[in-house]
Design a protein around this motif. Structure first.
Motif, PDB file in Angstrom:
ATOM      1  N   SER A   1       2.157   7.402   3.799  1.00  0.00           N
ATOM      2  CA  SER A   1       0.898   6.838   3.316  1.00  0.00           C
ATOM      3  C   SER A   1      -0.243   7.224   4.250  1.00  0.00           C
ATOM      4  O   SER A   1      -0.036   7.483   5.436  1.00  0.00           O
ATOM      5  CB  SER A   1       1.005   5.316   3.227  1.00  0.00           C
TER       6      SER A   1
ATOM      7  N   THR B   1      -4.367   6.236   5.494  1.00  0.00           N
ATOM      8  CA  THR B   1      -5.307   5.126   5.610  1.00  0.00           C
ATOM      9  C   THR B   1      -6.650   5.549   5.023  1.00  0.00           C
ATOM     10  O   THR B   1      -7.220   6.561   5.425  1.00  0.00           O
ATOM     11  CB  THR B   1      -5.496   4.711   7.081  1.00  0.00           C
TER      12      THR B   1
ATOM     13  N   GLN C   1      -9.251   0.972   4.924  1.00  0.00           N
ATOM     14  CA  GLN C   1      -8.008   0.623   5.626  1.00  0.00           C
ATOM     15  C   GLN C   1      -6.826   0.403   4.686  1.00  0.00           C
ATOM     16  O   GLN C   1      -5.735   0.047   5.137  1.00  0.00           O
ATOM     17  CB  GLN C   1      -8.192  -0.613   6.527  1.00  0.00           C
ATOM     18  N   SER C   2      -7.029   0.610   3.367  1.00  0.00           N
ATOM     19  CA  SER C   2      -5.899   0.523   2.440  1.00  0.00           C
ATOM     20  C   SER C   2      -4.945   1.686   2.689  1.00  0.00           C
ATOM     21  O   SER C   2      -5.350   2.762   3.128  1.00  0.00           O
ATOM     22  CB  SER C   2      -6.392   0.566   0.991  1.00  0.00           C
ATOM     23  N   LYS C   3      -3.664   1.475   2.398  1.00  0.00           N
ATOM     24  CA  LYS C   3      -2.653   2.516   2.537  1.00  0.00           C
ATOM     25  C   LYS C   3      -2.401   3.147   1.166  1.00  0.00           C
ATOM     26  O   LYS C   3      -2.064   2.451   0.205  1.00  0.00           O
ATOM     27  CB  LYS C   3      -1.350   1.932   3.090  1.00  0.00           C
TER      28      LYS C   3
END
Length: 249
Positions: free
Chosen positions: A39, A41, A88-90
């Motif tokens: 993933s 960021t 900052q979401s994966k």
């Protein structure tokens, strides 16, 4: 015998080379397969100019799509207002980031019909469509603080005409035939915007604006002096311009 040993050695060397190549290939495949599920960021692109946001997303192997365009006068033109997924979401590589952009052009709005309405009502009507009150111009008329004319660019406007959002409309008001004196408000300690709003609500205008000393942020500078000076009971004519002197605290 020597020939046999040479053949065996050559074959062993070839086998070793093949094994090394196979091992390297398998390692690369496994590594790519493992990394494929990793993933990323999502970076924070809010507030960035679109061209800078595009470069940052590309450097993270992310794509983008502009899904909406709004207009805020106090925000930089062509800058990112909102993003989805949020910072900052994966996410996986290649994910699309959906963007709301601040338009570079103000949308057009209709000028409302302000004739024969009160100053206060005219202020509310203009604000509701994203327009601003400019100068307050008084002339003799029995209708005190009632709009007699509305001007855009020093020209009388036709209600329904489309102009850019954020534009300024000047108002010609009746003075009540000499009954237009108003109390002078105390503007000390106010920002320019606060002082402007209070003066307009009191049927007065902002005159000269003078900044003193080093000003890092004009929006936070405060009034320390006004002309005419404030004193209890002081009255001034409707529409009079009040000069403001501001400094950074």
């Amino acid at each position: 015998m020597n020939q046999f040993i040479k053949v065996i050695s050559a074959n062993l060397f070839a086998i070793v080379i093949v094994l090394v190549i196979l091992f390297t290939g398998v390692s690369l495949v496994l590594n790519n397969t493992t990394r494929h599920g990793e993933s990323l960021t999502v970076p924070d692109i809010t507030g960035l100019k679109m061209e800078d946001a595009e470069k940052l997303l590309a450097s993270k192997n992310l794509k983008f799509m502009i899904t909406d365009s709004l207009f805020f006068e106090d925000k930089p033109k062509n800058s990112v207002l909102d993003q989805n997924p949020s910072p900052q979401s994966k996410v996986k590589e290649g994910r699309i980031v959906y963007i709301t952009l601040n338009s570079s052009k103000a949308p057009l709005v209709n000028i409302p019909n302000l004739i024969d309405v009160s100053l206060r009502q005219a202020q509310v009507m203009l604000q509701s469509v994203g327009l601003k009150v400019g100068r307050l111009i008084y002339k003799p008329d029995i209708a005190q603080n009632v709009v007699l004319e509305q001007l855009y660019g020093n020209q009388q406007t036709v209600p329904g005409t489309k102009i850019p959002k954020g534009s300024v409309i000047d108002l010609v008001l009746g003075d009540g035939l000499g009954q237009g004196d108003v109390s002078l408000p105390n503007l000390s300690g106010m920002t320019l915007e606060e002082a402007r709003n209070l003066l307009q609500s009191a049927a007065l205008n902002v005159g000269s604006v003078v900044y003193q000393g080093t000003i890092k942020d004009s929006t936070s500078a405060k009034v320390f002096k006004q002309t005419p000076a404030f004193a209890d009971g002081v009255m001034v004519g409707s529409g009079q311009a009040i000069d403001l002197f501001l400094k950074q605290e």
